[in-house]
Design an enzyme around this catalytic site. Structure first.
Site, PDB file in Angstrom:
ATOM      1  N   ARG A 133       0.893  -0.939   0.697  1.00  0.00           N
ATOM      2  CA  ARG A 133       0.146  -0.196  -0.249  1.00  0.00           C
ATOM      3  C   ARG A 133       1.152   1.605   0.016  1.00  0.00           C
ATOM      4  NH1 ARG A 133      -3.612  -2.748  -0.869  1.00  0.00           N
ATOM      5  NH2 ARG A 133      -5.722  -2.817  -0.537  1.00  0.00           N
ATOM      6  N   GLU A 184      -2.874   7.319  -4.225  1.00  0.00           N
ATOM      7  CA  GLU A 184      -3.763   6.851  -5.716  1.00  0.00           C
ATOM      8  C   GLU A 184      -4.660   7.900  -5.753  1.00  0.00           C
ATOM      9  OE1 GLU A 184      -3.784   2.534  -5.486  1.00  0.00           O
ATOM     10  OE2 GLU A 184      -1.917   3.000  -4.795  1.00  0.00           O
ATOM     11  N   HIS A 196      -0.931   1.108 -10.030  1.00  0.00           N
ATOM     12  CA  HIS A 196      -1.369  -0.636  -8.883  1.00  0.00           C
ATOM     13  C   HIS A 196      -2.027  -2.337 -10.169  1.00  0.00           C
ATOM     14  CE1 HIS A 196      -3.623  -1.112  -4.788  1.00  0.00           C
ATOM     15  NE2 HIS A 196      -3.508  -2.352  -4.905  1.00  0.00           N
TER      16      HIS A 196
HETATM   17  C1  DGY Z   1      -4.965  -6.708  -3.026  1.00  0.00           C
HETATM   18  O1  DGY Z   1      -5.528  -7.044  -3.301  1.00  0.00           O
HETATM   19  O2  DGY Z   1      -4.792  -5.631  -1.593  1.00  0.00           O
HETATM   20  C2  DGY Z   1      -4.348  -5.700  -3.768  1.00  0.00           C
HETATM   21  O3  DGY Z   1      -3.799  -4.133  -4.019  1.00  0.00           O
HETATM   22  C3  DGY Z   1      -5.737  -5.898  -5.229  1.00  0.00           C
HETATM   23  O4  DGY Z   1      -4.442  -5.658  -6.148  1.00  0.00           O
END
Ligand code: DGY
Length: 324
Positions: free
Chosen positions: A237, A266, A284
């Site tokens: 993240r 983002e 992402h």
């Molecule tokens: C998640 O599943 O947390 C990812 O970031 C999505 O790709």
């Protein structure tokens, strides 16, 4: 039963959802605004949401007391106020497991791209810049014998470690808790403190969830501890990294480069990062394969169907942060 889906999901998941209730899907090809989200969920028994939807107590209240389940189509659930939903008797689910390999593939792809200057080389050719082969041309950093520092040796961290072992890298890791002895021995992974990992690793790859404790885990101080020759990879993240501090650190050559799939705000990206040749960025895409995204949506749909049928969820997120 009314099921609200905040953004389009693959048809395979729709089939499962339609069997479980009456489905409403947002027609917008963008995230709903907070007001739109509160409006959309009114009367919902179940909500299927994306990582860009903030689902908190106010959203649950807007839905109404009949709301039973919020199924996040992601493994990370930092966008959901799990305790607030638990207080209201709402089950929260996520999608672990099905995206492990896809995400580790992308993380390793970023690692290769930044250490071997793949993005930079591609831009050079596309800009029609004259070039010729010579022994000192666009040299990168080799991986064999180097140390990969994995922050968070969960499923994705372990999958990353397996890939790195195949490339001849040594594995060290840090995290909230120590991995099981069999996991450590399968990966030849050594547990280090976070500081020791930063000091030692040639590549630091982040695989911890975003929590209050991991927000800005990589800040100016952490970057100052890393080797000048080290690379940072982030596929977890964005807010785990202080993006402004990262841009400062890269400009000061405190580290050698970064491969980033996630960003603090983002879809925005700190503009200075986009100017740097030693930074590889992707939007992402960690889980972005046809197979994986279908599995994620299916899992979310199965979670909804199970809860609405009065059965236990397949992957419940507990308010204490543990996953079933
Ligand atoms: C998640 O599943 O947390 C990812 O970031 C999505 O790709």
């Amino acid at each position: 039963m009314r099921i609200v889906v905040t953004r389009r999901v693959p048809e395979a998941a729709m089939v499962v959802l339609r069997e479980a209730g009456e489905v409403w899907v947002s027609g917008e090809d963008r995230p709903l605004s907070p007001d739109e989200l509160r409006e959309a969920v009114r009367g919902a028994d179940a909500v299927v949401c994306m990582l860009h939807d903030r689902v908190d107590g106010a959203v649950a209240d807007a839905a109404g007391p009949q709301l039973k389940v919020v199924a996040n189509v992601a493994v990370g659930y930092d966008n959901i106020d799990v305790p607030a939903l638990a207080e209201r008797g709402v089950t929260v689910t996520n999608t672990p497991g099905v995206l492990t390999d896809a995400t580790a593939d992308l993380a390793f792809g970023l690692l290769l791209a930044v250490t071997r200057r793949i993005g930079e080389g591609e831009r050079l050719l596309r800009s029609r810049t004259p070039w010729s082969f010579h022994l000192g041309f666009m040299l990168g950093s080799g991986l064999q014998g180097k140390t990969l520092g994995i922050v968070g040796l969960g499923q994705i961290g372990q999958a990353m470690a397996h890939r790195a072992r195949a490339f001849g890298m040594r594995i060290v890791y840090s995290g909230r808790s120590r991995a099981k002895p069999e996991v450590e021995s399968a990966l030849h992974a050594e547990h280090l403190s976070f500081l020791e990992l930063l000091r030692t690793a040639d590549v630091v790859s982040l695989h911890c969830p975003l929590t209050p404790e991991t927000r800005h885990l990589i800040d100016a101080e952490a970057l100052g501890v890393m080797k000048h020759s080290a690379f940072l990879i982030n596929t977890t993240r964005g807010p785990v990294v202080d993006e402004a501090a990262l841009a400062d650190g890269l400009l000061r050559r405190e580290i050698a480069g970064a491969g980033l799939d996630v960003f603090e705000k983002e879809p925005e990206v700190e503009p200075r990062l986009l100017e740097m040749d030693n930074v590889v960025v992707t939007p992402h895409l960690g889980s972005a394969t046809v197979e994986t995204r279908t599995e994620m949506a299916l899992l979310a749909a199965r979670n909804v169907a199970a809860v609405l049928a009065g059965e236990g969820a397949v992957n419940e997120v507990r308010p204490d942060g543990d996953r079933s």
